[in-house]
Design a protein around this motif. Structure first.
Motif, short mmCIF file in Angstrom:
data_model
loop_
_atom_site.label_atom_id
_atom_site.label_comp_id
_atom_site.label_asym_id
_atom_site.label_seq_id
_atom_site.Cartn_x
_atom_site.Cartn_y
_atom_site.Cartn_z
N ASP A 75 10.20 44.26 19.17
CA ASP A 75 11.48 44.00 18.61
C ASP A 75 11.23 42.81 16.71
N ASN A 76 12.42 43.05 16.39
CA ASN A 76 12.29 41.98 14.99
C ASN A 76 12.75 40.54 15.17
N ARG A 77 12.86 39.66 16.58
CA ARG A 77 13.09 38.47 15.97
C ARG A 77 12.40 37.59 16.76
N VAL A 78 12.16 36.40 16.48
CA VAL A 78 11.00 35.83 16.23
C VAL A 78 11.10 35.27 18.26
N PRO A 79 9.56 35.12 18.31
CA PRO A 79 9.27 35.07 19.78
C PRO A 79 9.84 33.57 20.23
N ASP A 80 10.02 33.28 21.75
CA ASP A 80 9.81 32.09 22.29
C ASP A 80 9.16 31.49 22.23
N PHE A 81 8.97 30.01 22.89
CA PHE A 81 7.55 29.32 22.36
C PHE A 81 7.69 29.06 23.65
N LEU A 82 6.64 28.91 24.46
CA LEU A 82 7.33 28.45 25.78
C LEU A 82 5.90 27.20 26.37
#
Length: 140
Positions: A75-82
């Motif tokens: 996808d073209n969304r910023v990843p979530d950072f866990l």
């Protein structure tokens, strides 16, 4: 798959701080709600400056709008950072640092950090949304 097999040695050394311990893509049938997640697991002895460095690297990557160069996400969304941390104390200090850093000077959109402890993850499982402390830019 962190795309390292396609990077020359110089590129890998330059991009190494951006690589998480785990990279997850959750796919949906319509692809509109697919998500990309970076997961970092931190050992008990990790110093404060190392945690803050990792946060700054991710924020700067998103601020420069270059995060897509570091992963082959669908996808073209910023990843979530866990972030999974060794103690509640480290989690609380890092959450405060992340919030202050996001609010002060960066022009980042949709950046989201999710923090929990090893204990909560082991007892309740990582899929339990109640264990995660969400931090995102509140100045937008």
């Amino acid at each position: 798959d962190l795309s390292t097999q396609f990077l020359r040695d110089g590129d890998y050394n330059e991009r190494r701080p951006y690589f998480p311990d785990m990279f997850i893509e959750r796919l949906t049938k319509d692809w509109d709600h697919s998500t990309t997640v970076f997961v970092d697991l931190f050992p008990p002895h990790i110093p404060k400056y190392a945690l803050e460095y990792k946060v700054r690297q991710y924020i700067e990557m998103c601020d420069a709008k270059e995060w897509k160069h570091f992963i082959d996400g669908i996808d073209n969304r910023v990843p979530d950072f866990l972030f999974i941390l060794p103690s509640q104390g480290k989690l609380n200090r890092l959450a405060k640092y992340i919030q202050e850093t996001l609010n002060e000077s960066y022009d980042v959109e949709d950046v989201r950090f999710m923090l929990t402890t090893y204990k909560k993850a082991m007892e309740q499982g990582v899929a339990d949304n109640k264990i995660w402390k969400e931090i995102k830019d509140e100045s937008m």
